[in-house]
Design an enzyme around this catalytic site. Structure first.
Site, PDB file in Angstrom:
ATOM      1  N   ASN A  79       0.591   0.838   4.677  1.00 41.06           N
ATOM      2  CA  ASN A  79       2.051   0.862   4.723  1.00 41.06           C
ATOM      3  C   ASN A  79       2.553   1.520   6.006  1.00 41.06           C
ATOM      4  O   ASN A  79       3.553   1.088   6.598  1.00 41.06           O
ATOM      5  CB  ASN A  79       2.607   1.605   3.509  1.00 41.06           C
ATOM      6  CG  ASN A  79       2.897   0.670   2.339  1.00 41.06           C
ATOM      7  OD1 ASN A  79       3.113  -0.519   2.540  1.00 41.06           O
ATOM      8  ND2 ASN A  79       2.899   1.211   1.133  1.00 41.06           N
ATOM      9  N   ASP A 111      -7.972   0.171  -7.490  1.00 43.77           N
ATOM     10  CA  ASP A 111      -7.030   0.809  -6.574  1.00 43.77           C
ATOM     11  C   ASP A 111      -7.262   0.230  -5.175  1.00 43.77           C
ATOM     12  O   ASP A 111      -8.400   0.139  -4.714  1.00 43.77           O
ATOM     13  CB  ASP A 111      -7.284   2.325  -6.580  1.00 43.77           C
ATOM     14  CG  ASP A 111      -6.117   3.097  -6.008  1.00 43.77           C
ATOM     15  OD1 ASP A 111      -5.007   2.537  -5.961  1.00 43.77           O
ATOM     16  OD2 ASP A 111      -6.318   4.259  -5.617  1.00 43.77           O
ATOM     17  N   GLU A 143      -0.270   1.221  -5.973  1.00 47.14           N
ATOM     18  CA  GLU A 143      -1.253   0.228  -5.570  1.00 47.14           C
ATOM     19  C   GLU A 143      -2.405   0.126  -6.569  1.00 47.14           C
ATOM     20  O   GLU A 143      -3.465  -0.415  -6.253  1.00 47.14           O
ATOM     21  CB  GLU A 143      -1.810   0.572  -4.183  1.00 47.14           C
ATOM     22  CG  GLU A 143      -2.649   1.837  -4.113  1.00 47.14           C
ATOM     23  CD  GLU A 143      -1.818   3.094  -3.888  1.00 47.14           C
ATOM     24  OE1 GLU A 143      -2.391   4.122  -3.493  1.00 47.14           O
ATOM     25  OE2 GLU A 143      -0.577   3.048  -4.091  1.00 47.14           O
ATOM     26  N   ASP A 151       4.350  -4.690   0.394  1.00 44.90           N
ATOM     27  CA  ASP A 151       4.691  -5.370  -0.871  1.00 44.90           C
ATOM     28  C   ASP A 151       4.021  -6.736  -0.937  1.00 44.90           C
ATOM     29  O   ASP A 151       3.508  -7.146  -1.990  1.00 44.90           O
ATOM     30  CB  ASP A 151       6.203  -5.521  -1.001  1.00 44.90           C
ATOM     31  CG  ASP A 151       6.903  -4.202  -1.268  1.00 44.90           C
ATOM     32  OD1 ASP A 151       6.204  -3.221  -1.586  1.00 44.90           O
ATOM     33  OD2 ASP A 151       8.143  -4.155  -1.158  1.00 44.90           O
TER      34      ASP A 151
END
Length: 471
Positions: A310, A302, A346, A319
């Protein structure tokens, strides 16, 4: 041989031939040696659609098509008959109404006692309907042959006929195919399988077989055929004598379908496997694991504190970060049987069939280092300052981990190890199996119900496990 007969001879011959012709089912007509009609039964007259008075004394050529009447072979026919030869075959004739009539006929010279030919008797049956059916069948086969690929096999699989379409599909000339065997155009693993033997046994038993088949064209190129194998049965014995194969090329459709299936299993953002592809691969790997003795490992990772990333940079940069992480992990794994997948958001998964615990640990550590080595700035990742990821892995070894039986249990164990890596401060690798190992990659043991470090936000794996439990 001299065939000039006196009136007395003719009377003798006619007496020898006298009988009730109308009682016979065949069409019968008698001719003089010059082809003049002497007599005909009702069947012959009805077949040719004439009255007796209209045909007696006229030449047989009145029943021929103009092109047949002028054919030298017709004159040769009468020469052979006058010489005493019997002629038997199929003949085309024309009725009074101009319709085509086909006869299965025998021209039989009638001999006198001294061996001279007195007259010619023609005995015929109407095969017009049969010829029309055959012509129709031939037209249908010709039409099929123009638009499809056709091939004929002997019962041992030897190719005895093929049309140009089939030869073109396989990349050969027709002559190159004749005499070769069906198995030469089938992959070796199929030929060696019990199913291939059963396939030919079904055909030899007279069973029709239709399906989609992969076949080998020239240079080993694989093509796909939608094909039917049709046993041709002998009318007398009831046994198949050959196999007719009719096929159409569906290679492009199969390739498009395969490509569509491939794309359906890929994550559009990162280009690696998606969750569906991972689930299918995991099920297959676990099935192989249960059958064999090789271990199976799973890594879950992760990206640390990805939501703040973000929030800081926006989703487009986020992205791009995920794509870079996916590439780094794939580069680190580099194993033919492995699968790297985007598990959700993620979170990523690495499936490692035939991989020991120590190998899985080394791979996880290499991937962790590769992600950190990207050097992507991440002010929200406290203590590190760049993008990092936490890794948890688990290994099932045949005959040892008896309590792990399902995909859910494997994912659960790897997910709990991932929690441990996060609790250790993130950017760590944790092993879900071995307790208190001296191995640097086995930093913690995970046990059911272990909440030493308090609650942790749920990962994608944990959410999926909960959903599965409620189904």
């Amino acid at each position: 041989m001299e065939n000039d007969l006196t009136p007395k001879d003719m009377a003798y011959a006619q007496a020898a031939l006298s009988h009730d012709l109308s009682s016979r089912s065949a069409a019968v007509a008698d001719f003089a040696l010059d082809g003049t009609l002497l007599s005909a039964n009702d069947e012959f007259l009805q077949l040719m659609q004439y009255d007796e008075a209209e045909v007696l004394g006229r030449h047989e050529s009145m029943f021929l098509w103009p092109e047949d009447r002028d054919d030298p072979q017709y004159r040769a026919l009468w020469g052979l008959l006058r010489a005493g030869q019997i002629i038997q075959r199929e003949f085309r004739r024309i009725s009074r109404s101009g319709q085509e009539v086909w006869l299965q006929a025998s021209y039989n010279p009638v001999l006198l006692d001294d061996g001279r030919v007195a007259s010619i008797r023609k005995i015929a049956t109407d095969i017009t309907a049969k010829k029309r059916r055959a012509a129709n069948h031939e037209s249908i086969l010709a039409a099929i042959s123009r638009s499809t690929a056709m091939m004929e096999f002997a019962m041992d699989g030897t190719i005895i006929a093929a049309n140009a379409n089939f030869a073109s599909l396989l990349g050969y000339d027709v002559d190159e195919l004749l005499g070769r065997n069906h198995r030469e155009f089938v992959a070796a693993e199929i030929v060696d399988s019990p199913a291939y033997g059963a396939f030919w046994n079904r055909l030899r038993a007279g069973e029709f077989v239709q399906a989609e088949f992969p076949r080998l064209a020239r240079c080993g190129r694989t093509i796909w055929l939608q094909a039917s194998y049709n046993p041709v049965v002998d009318a007398t014995t009831g046994r198949p004598t050959k196999i007719v194969k009719i096929a159409t090329d569906i290679t492009e459709r199969m390739q498009q379908s395969a490509e569509a299936n491939r794309l359906a299993l890929l994550d559009p953002l990162t280009g690696i496997s998606n969750r569906r592809g991972f689930d299918l691969a995991l099920a297959a790997a676990l099935d192989d694991f249960r059958k064999g003795a090789e271990p199976i490992s799973l890594i879950l990772l992760d990206v640390d504190h990805f939501k703040p990333f973000n929030d800081i940079y926006g989703h487009q940069i986020g992205d791009r970060c995920l794509r870079q992480v996916a590439n780094a992990v794939e580069w680190s794994v580099r194993r033919a049987e492995s699968l790297v997948a985007r598990y959700g958001g993620e979170e990523f998964a690495v499936l490692l069939p035939n991989t020991t615990r120590h190998e899985a640990g080394r791979i996880a550590e290499a991937a962790r280092a590769a992600v950190q080595g990207l050097g992507i700035d991440h002010p929200g990742n406290a203590g590190w300052g760049t993008v990092t990821a936490s890794f948890g892995y688990v290994t099932f070894e045949a005959g040892r981990n008896g309590r792990f039986h399902t995909a859910t249990e494997l994912v659960t164990a790897a997910d709990r190890a991932l929690y441990t890596a996060k609790r250790l401060g993130r950017n760590h690798v944790a092993d879900a199996v071995e307790p208190r190992s001296n191995d640097p990659f086995a930093v913690f043991q995970i046990l059911p119900g272990d909440d030493t470090f308090g609650p942790e936000p749920e990962s994608a794996a944990a959410r999926q496990i909960k959903r599965s439990a409620t189904i």
